[in-house]
Scaffold this motif. Structure first.
Motif, PDB file in Angstrom:
ATOM      1  N   THR A 114       2.852   2.928   7.327  1.00  0.00           N
ATOM      2  CA  THR A 114       2.243   3.234   6.176  1.00  0.00           C
ATOM      3  C   THR A 114       1.105   4.148   6.892  1.00  0.00           C
ATOM      4  OG1 THR A 114       0.949   2.419   4.491  1.00  0.00           O
ATOM      5  CG2 THR A 114       0.637   1.060   6.322  1.00  0.00           C
ATOM      6  N   GLY A 115       0.731   5.210   6.053  1.00  0.00           N
ATOM      7  CA  GLY A 115      -0.041   6.152   6.519  1.00  0.00           C
ATOM      8  C   GLY A 115      -0.121   7.569   5.850  1.00  0.00           C
ATOM      9  N   ARG A 116      -1.177   8.448   6.058  1.00  0.00           N
ATOM     10  CA  ARG A 116      -0.937   9.665   5.696  1.00  0.00           C
ATOM     11  C   ARG A 116      -0.340  10.620   6.174  1.00  0.00           C
ATOM     12  NH1 ARG A 116      -7.580  10.536   5.255  1.00  0.00           N
ATOM     13  NH2 ARG A 116      -7.205   9.671   7.385  1.00  0.00           N
ATOM     14  N   THR A 145      -2.045   5.514  11.676  1.00  0.00           N
ATOM     15  CA  THR A 145      -0.585   5.321  10.884  1.00  0.00           C
ATOM     16  C   THR A 145      -0.274   3.918  11.672  1.00  0.00           C
ATOM     17  OG1 THR A 145       0.242   7.562  10.949  1.00  0.00           O
ATOM     18  CG2 THR A 145       1.987   5.565  10.904  1.00  0.00           C
ATOM     19  N   SER A 194      -1.844   7.926   1.234  1.00  0.00           N
ATOM     20  CA  SER A 194      -1.129   7.061   2.047  1.00  0.00           C
ATOM     21  C   SER A 194       0.182   6.649   1.283  1.00  0.00           C
ATOM     22  CB  SER A 194      -1.602   5.963   2.602  1.00  0.00           C
ATOM     23  OG  SER A 194      -1.957   4.843   1.678  1.00  0.00           O
ATOM     24  N   SER A 195       1.404   6.491   2.170  1.00  0.00           N
ATOM     25  CA  SER A 195       2.776   6.221   1.605  1.00  0.00           C
ATOM     26  C   SER A 195       3.063   5.139   2.525  1.00  0.00           C
ATOM     27  CB  SER A 195       3.532   7.576   1.358  1.00  0.00           C
ATOM     28  OG  SER A 195       3.758   7.941   2.531  1.00  0.00           O
ATOM     29  N   GLY A 226       2.741  10.873  12.591  1.00  0.00           N
ATOM     30  CA  GLY A 226       1.837  10.512  11.714  1.00  0.00           C
ATOM     31  C   GLY A 226       0.476  10.347  12.509  1.00  0.00           C
ATOM     32  N   ASN A 259      -5.286   4.571   1.274  1.00  0.00           N
ATOM     33  CA  ASN A 259      -6.217   5.607   0.660  1.00  0.00           C
ATOM     34  C   ASN A 259      -5.451   6.230  -0.096  1.00  0.00           C
ATOM     35  OD1 ASN A 259      -4.829   7.795   2.443  1.00  0.00           O
ATOM     36  ND2 ASN A 259      -5.683   6.703   4.138  1.00  0.00           N
TER      37      ASN A 259
END
Length: 517
Positions: A440-442, A432, A469-470, A428, A466
């Motif tokens: 969680t993060g992009r 992250t 992000s998932s 990540g 954002n």
């Protein structure tokens, strides 16, 4: 050849010759004497496996002799034999930790049964437990293939815990390995079940379990009244099996009214699950309605600083402001002792909420401290450590005082924890989140088979930091590891207790209501 050595102490020992002959035929080695003083001398010279002790003797009485024996050899089983059925003698003997209590006249079979109960007990229990689990094993395996509802998962998990605690003291390591493999298989199937059903639990008109955000409204509020003060204890990070091992201690002071399991929300982490209990809201709603209180993973500062504010807003929203209530968070021993010392002042509250952080600190410190890592190297040791803490904690003092003051007691938790063993590579960006069981993060890159994916966090009522992000949640006993410095990272965190992901241990947790004895 049975080499068990029995010391039989009775001033009328000659009348017991038939019993002694009977035991010798069964290959027991029986030594006799006629007084307490003589018995104590013999105990200095010989090692005996068990003592049969007459209560009514001239000179040193049976009770006096018992006291002396226990001072010399505390773990030596002593069976008290008496003509008297007077209650004070029984109470005195039991208070001195006798192994058994027989009323004269005794027959040889009673003596034999007492020997088996005290000397063969662990072997007999072990054999019976193993045999019973072997029968139950097939049924659990069949249930695992069929289980398809959250109620069935609760039942199955409680069965596995029951057998885990039953089997933990037996010598048959093979049986324990079978149970461990069943637990692993159960977590694989449970991961699939949560993957398929979790998002649907938030949809209208869908049957869903009690979860973190509905627990207060549905289960706690109906227990609060003006007639009786209520103590709500939320022990952070308390697994169901840990609750079961200290339940017997609480049962000394309280009668259990109800015990139910409920589901922690995802992530099974304190900032999400515990805030959800106190706010009565899912994390995305907390972020939207209370931006001053909610902090996302990447935000600076403490993530659980506003539980009391969330509780105040929920009490107001539910129209419960007519109740007097107070909130306390215990994060160290000093705070715990202080609250225990001032506990009487809580009796004027209708509801006293105590969040007790110890178990969470223990599981995190296990990662940091080699000593704790050794003390809690597996689930059995982790349960034992929790039990030892509870027996000596200010929390137990509070529970004892709550009973004396007539409180209702509610005990629950925010999520459980799991011993992680299998690393799963994840990549990540620098923003992250750091948790080992969820990320969680992009632009997350990961092994899809090890995780539950939430590409759209809003479907799980989670905030999106954002637009892109998932969230991902580790299943079973996996933990996330970055490719950089991978081997060092894996060896450091493997076999530590973590939470935030999808497992029976983290998600299915206890809610228990008691009334004072």
């Amino acid at each position: 050849m049975n080499t068990i050595k029995i010391l039989w102490v009775d001033d009328e020992i000659d009348l017991l010759k038939p019993h002694i002959i009977f035991l010798k035929k069964k290959n027991y080695n029986v030594f006799t004497c006629k007084s307490g003083t003589e018995a104590l001398d013999m105990l200095d010279e010989e090692n005996f496996d068990i003592v049969f002790l007459d209560e009514n003797m001239p000179g040193l009485t049976g009770l006096e002799t018992l006291h002396e024996i226990k001072e010399k050899k505390d773990s030596l089983p002593v069976v008290m034999i008496t003509k008297s059925e007077e209650e004070y003698i029984m109470e005195e003997a039991i208070g001195n930790k006798i192994a058994d209590y027989l009323i004269k006249p005794v027959n040889p079979n009673q003596i034999l049964l007492s020997l088996k109960k005290n000397l063969d007990h662990s072997r007999l229990v072990s054999e019976k437990t193993t045999s019973n689990y072997q029968q139950e094993f097939r049924k659990i395996a069949m249930d695992l293939a069929m289980v398809n509802s959250y109620e069935e998962w609760i039942d199955l998990y409680q069965k596995l815990i029951y057998w885990e605690i039953q089997l933990e003291d037996i010598e048959d390591a093979g049986m324990f390995e079978i149970l461990e493999s069943q637990k692993n298989e159960a977590n694989i199937q449970f991961g699939k079940f949560i993957d398929k059903n979790y998002a649907n639990w938030f949809k209208p008109k869908t049957e869903s379990p009690i979860m973190s955000h509905t627990l207060f409204r549905e289960k706690i509020v109906p227990e609060i009244s003006k007639e009786q003060p209520t103590l709500l204890v939320v022990v952070d990070n308390l697994r169901y099996d840990q609750w079961k091992v200290f339940e017997p201690i609480i049962n000394n002071f309280f009668k259990k009214d109800k015990e139910e399991a409920f589901f922690s929300i995802l992530p099974t982490a304190t900032q999400y699950a515990r805030n959800a209990i106190f706010s009565g809201l899912m994390p995305s709603d907390m972020e939207k309605l209370f931006p001053n209180y909610w902090k996302n993973d990447t935000d600076e500062g403490g993530k659980n600083l506003h539980e009391e504010d969330f509780l105040n807003s929920q009490m107001k929203r539910l129209g419960l402001n007519h109740f007097n209530y107070e909130y306390y968070k215990i994060t160290n021993l000093k705070n715990g002792k202080k609250l225990a010392e001032n506990f009487k002042s809580l009796k004027d509250n209708d509801l006293s909420v105590v969040v007790y952080n110890f178990v969470d600190m223990l599981s995190h410190s296990k990662t940091e401290m080699e000593v704790v890592k050794e003390l809690a190297s597996n689930d059995k040791a982790y349960r034992s450590l929790t039990l030892s803490w509870f027996k000596n904690s200010p929390l137990l003092e509070m529970i004892q005082q709550a009973q004396q003051l007539g409180f209702k007691l509610i005990l629950t938790t925010d999520h459980g924890t799991i011993n992680v063993k299998n690393p799963s590579k994840v990549v990540g960006d620098k923003d992250t989140s750091l948790n080992l069981r969820y990320k969680t993060g992009r632009s997350l890159s990961y092994d899809a088979k090890d995780v539950l994916e939430a590409k759209n966090p809003h479907e799980l009522h989670l905030p999106a930091i954002n637009m892109s992000s998932s969230f991902i949640f580790a299943k079973g006993d996996s933990f996330f590891a970055y490719p950089n410095n991978y081997n060092h990272y894996v060896s450091y965190f493997r076999n530590t207790y973590q939470h935030g992901g999808v497992s029976l241990e983290e998600m299915i947790i206890p809610f228990v209501v008691f009334n004072p004895k």
